[in-house]
Design a protein around this motif. Structure first.
Motif, PDB file in Angstrom:
ATOM      1  N   ARG A   1       0.824  -1.213   0.000  1.00  0.00           N
ATOM      2  CA  ARG A   1       0.000   0.000   0.000  1.00  0.00           C
ATOM      3  C   ARG A   1       0.853   1.256   0.000  1.00  0.00           C
ATOM      4  N   TYR A   2       1.892   1.273   0.868  1.00  0.00           N
ATOM      5  CA  TYR A   2       2.757   2.445   0.920  1.00  0.00           C
ATOM      6  C   TYR A   2       3.527   2.619  -0.388  1.00  0.00           C
ATOM      7  N   THR A   3       3.980   1.507  -0.956  1.00  0.00           N
ATOM      8  CA  THR A   3       4.683   1.581  -2.237  1.00  0.00           C
ATOM      9  C   THR A   3       3.777   2.119  -3.327  1.00  0.00           C
ATOM     10  N   GLU A   4       2.522   1.665  -3.319  1.00  0.00           N
ATOM     11  CA  GLU A   4       1.567   2.141  -4.325  1.00  0.00           C
ATOM     12  C   GLU A   4       1.297   3.632  -4.160  1.00  0.00           C
ATOM     13  N   GLN A   5       1.179   4.086  -2.905  1.00  0.00           N
ATOM     14  CA  GLN A   5       0.935   5.507  -2.670  1.00  0.00           C
ATOM     15  C   GLN A   5       2.119   6.354  -3.123  1.00  0.00           C
ATOM     16  N   ILE A   6       3.333   5.912  -2.784  1.00  0.00           N
ATOM     17  CA  ILE A   6       4.525   6.671  -3.187  1.00  0.00           C
ATOM     18  C   ILE A   6       4.648   6.701  -4.705  1.00  0.00           C
ATOM     19  N   THR A   7       4.413   5.543  -5.348  1.00  0.00           N
ATOM     20  CA  THR A   7       4.489   5.480  -6.803  1.00  0.00           C
ATOM     21  C   THR A   7       3.468   6.399  -7.454  1.00  0.00           C
ATOM     22  N   ALA A   8       2.257   6.412  -6.891  1.00  0.00           N
ATOM     23  CA  ALA A   8       1.216   7.282  -7.441  1.00  0.00           C
ATOM     24  C   ALA A   8       1.609   8.751  -7.326  1.00  0.00           C
ATOM     25  N   GLN A   9       2.220   9.129  -6.188  1.00  0.00           N
ATOM     26  CA  GLN A   9       2.647  10.520  -6.020  1.00  0.00           C
ATOM     27  C   GLN A   9       3.761  10.880  -7.006  1.00  0.00           C
ATOM     28  N   VAL A  10       4.707   9.961  -7.197  1.00  0.00           N
ATOM     29  CA  VAL A  10       5.811  10.224  -8.136  1.00  0.00           C
ATOM     30  C   VAL A  10       5.287  10.367  -9.556  1.00  0.00           C
ATOM     31  N   VAL A  11       4.407   9.451  -9.961  1.00  0.00           N
ATOM     32  CA  VAL A  11       3.846   9.509 -11.318  1.00  0.00           C
ATOM     33  C   VAL A  11       3.042  10.788 -11.511  1.00  0.00           C
ATOM     34  N   SER A  12       2.284  11.170 -10.483  1.00  0.00           N
ATOM     35  CA  SER A  12       1.502  12.401 -10.579  1.00  0.00           C
ATOM     36  C   SER A  12       2.414  13.617 -10.720  1.00  0.00           C
ATOM     37  N   GLY A  13       3.519  13.638  -9.952  1.00  0.00           N
ATOM     38  CA  GLY A  13       4.444  14.750 -10.055  1.00  0.00           C
ATOM     39  C   GLY A  13       5.124  14.830 -11.409  1.00  0.00           C
ATOM     40  N   VAL A  14       5.548  13.683 -11.937  1.00  0.00           N
ATOM     41  CA  VAL A  14       6.198  13.655 -13.255  1.00  0.00           C
ATOM     42  C   VAL A  14       5.219  14.088 -14.337  1.00  0.00           C
ATOM     43  N   THR A  15       3.979  13.637 -14.223  1.00  0.00           N
ATOM     44  CA  THR A  15       2.957  14.021 -15.205  1.00  0.00           C
ATOM     45  C   THR A  15       2.716  15.523 -15.187  1.00  0.00           C
ATOM     46  N   LEU A  16       2.677  16.109 -13.989  1.00  0.00           N
ATOM     47  CA  LEU A  16       2.474  17.552 -13.882  1.00  0.00           C
ATOM     48  C   LEU A  16       3.656  18.316 -14.475  1.00  0.00           C
ATOM     49  N   LEU A  17       4.883  17.856 -14.177  1.00  0.00           N
ATOM     50  CA  LEU A  17       6.060  18.523 -14.745  1.00  0.00           C
ATOM     51  C   LEU A  17       6.065  18.426 -16.265  1.00  0.00           C
ATOM     52  N   ARG A  18       5.692  17.264 -16.797  1.00  0.00           N
ATOM     53  CA  ARG A  18       5.626  17.121 -18.254  1.00  0.00           C
ATOM     54  C   ARG A  18       4.590  18.059 -18.841  1.00  0.00           C
ATOM     55  N   HIS A  19       3.446  18.180 -18.152  1.00  0.00           N
ATOM     56  CA  HIS A  19       2.377  19.067 -18.609  1.00  0.00           C
ATOM     57  C   HIS A  19       2.844  20.516 -18.662  1.00  0.00           C
ATOM     58  N   LEU A  20       3.638  20.918 -17.659  1.00  0.00           N
ATOM     59  CA  LEU A  20       4.038  22.319 -17.565  1.00  0.00           C
ATOM     60  C   LEU A  20       5.225  22.640 -18.466  1.00  0.00           C
ATOM     61  N   PHE A  21       6.254  21.799 -18.439  1.00  0.00           N
ATOM     62  CA  PHE A  21       7.492  22.130 -19.157  1.00  0.00           C
ATOM     63  C   PHE A  21       7.421  21.793 -20.637  1.00  0.00           C
ATOM     64  N   LEU A  22       6.564  20.880 -21.034  1.00  0.00           N
ATOM     65  CA  LEU A  22       6.408  20.566 -22.452  1.00  0.00           C
ATOM     66  C   LEU A  22       5.221  21.294 -23.067  1.00  0.00           C
ATOM     67  N   VAL A  23       4.692  22.280 -22.348  1.00  0.00           N
ATOM     68  CA  VAL A  23       3.699  23.237 -22.843  1.00  0.00           C
ATOM     69  C   VAL A  23       2.480  22.505 -23.411  1.00  0.00           C
ATOM     70  N   GLU A  24       1.937  21.599 -22.635  1.00  0.00           N
ATOM     71  CA  GLU A  24       0.674  20.987 -23.043  1.00  0.00           C
ATOM     72  C   GLU A  24      -0.456  22.005 -22.984  1.00  0.00           C
ATOM     73  N   ASP A  25      -0.388  22.901 -21.985  1.00  0.00           N
ATOM     74  CA  ASP A  25      -1.329  24.018 -21.876  1.00  0.00           C
ATOM     75  C   ASP A  25      -0.495  25.293 -21.796  1.00  0.00           C
ATOM     76  N   LEU A  26      -0.626  26.154 -22.791  1.00  0.00           N
ATOM     77  CA  LEU A  26       0.222  27.341 -22.878  1.00  0.00           C
ATOM     78  C   LEU A  26       0.026  28.267 -21.690  1.00  0.00           C
ATOM     79  N   VAL A  27      -1.206  28.452 -21.255  1.00  0.00           N
ATOM     80  CA  VAL A  27      -1.474  29.372 -20.151  1.00  0.00           C
ATOM     81  C   VAL A  27      -0.842  28.868 -18.860  1.00  0.00           C
ATOM     82  N   ASP A  28      -0.970  27.573 -18.594  1.00  0.00           N
ATOM     83  CA  ASP A  28      -0.362  27.011 -17.383  1.00  0.00           C
ATOM     84  C   ASP A  28       1.155  27.167 -17.408  1.00  0.00           C
ATOM     85  N   SER A  29       1.756  26.948 -18.566  1.00  0.00           N
ATOM     86  CA  SER A  29       3.202  27.110 -18.676  1.00  0.00           C
ATOM     87  C   SER A  29       3.617  28.566 -18.497  1.00  0.00           C
TER      88      SER A  29
END
Length: 227
Positions: free
Chosen positions: A91-119
């Motif tokens: 359970r703890y591993t799944e929670q940590i993995t979910a947080q890491v994946v969520s963080g990486v997804t957010l960084l990809r969204h922001l730095f690769l300009v998926e949404d121009l306004v957010d970037s």
């Protein structure tokens, strides 16, 4: 779970616990201000050991005069099972993995300009942080200068960088962390009202920016209406 406990401390929902934590942090910072971290940690460990050893010897002395069984006063804590089951580890591993994946997804969204306004908002945030970082730039140079001076055998003022580090940045940060949430809780209605007004203005500006960007929904819909 951890975030909720931190929020309870910062919002002073339990006044006694928040007061103890706040006082402990401030006393620790004051100790670090005047002594090295190694000295503070060593003295703290010695104080804890002095208390626990004294209690252990006291119970042994009671046993010697037949006024106690000589049991370890901390036995209840020693009997606590600290091991984790496979389900808990998973359970703890799944929670940590979910947080890491969520963080990486957010960084990809922001730095690769998926949404121009957010970037653009992120770029604005980092632009503001450049001014904040400039405030601490002199402090960084002082710390590096002391390290270089020690390496060359030219030791300057030993306490100046630590005093700056503790008094100019950490102390205001700790006081703010324990003050602003309490002020927000006491004046939540007024603050939420002003925040709502700001959010409405930001939404209006965001809609204006989207309408000017080719290929967005707003511009495409306006072109479709024109046709």
């Amino acid at each position: 779970m951890g975030g909720s406990k931190v929020a309870e401390l910062l919002y002073w929902r339990d006044t006694r616990t928040s007061g103890v934590v706040f006082t402990g942090i401030m006393v620790s910072l004051l100790c670090v201000l005047h002594f090295s971290i190694v000295s503070v940690a060593s003295h703290l460990a010695l104080a804890v050991l002095a208390i626990t050893i004294s209690l252990r010897v006291y119970h042994k002395a009671l046993q010697a005069v037949h006024r106690g069984d000589g049991a370890n006063p901390f036995q209840a804590y020693l009997d606590v099972d600290l091991s984790l089951s496979r389900e808990q580890i998973a359970r703890y591993t799944e929670q940590i993995t979910a947080q890491v994946v969520s963080g990486v997804t957010l960084l990809r969204h922001l730095f690769l300009v998926e949404d121009l306004v957010d970037s653009l908002k992120l770029a604005l945030l980092f632009y503001i942080l450049t001014f904040v970082g400039a405030v601490f730039n002199g402090l960084t140079l002082l710390i590096l200068g002391e390290l270089v001076g020690r390496a060359n055998g030219q030791v300057g003022t030993k306490t100046a960088p630590r005093e700056l580090l503790t008094s100019d940045s950490v102390f205001p940060g700790v006081i703010s962390a324990f003050t602003f949430p309490l002020l927000y809780r006491q004046h939540q209605a007024q603050i939420d009202q002003y925040v709502g007004l700001v959010n409405n203005q930001l939404s209006y500006i965001k809609a204006k920016i989207y309408s000017k960007i080719p290929g967005t929904g707003a511009s495409a819909s306006s072109k479709a209406k024109a046709e």
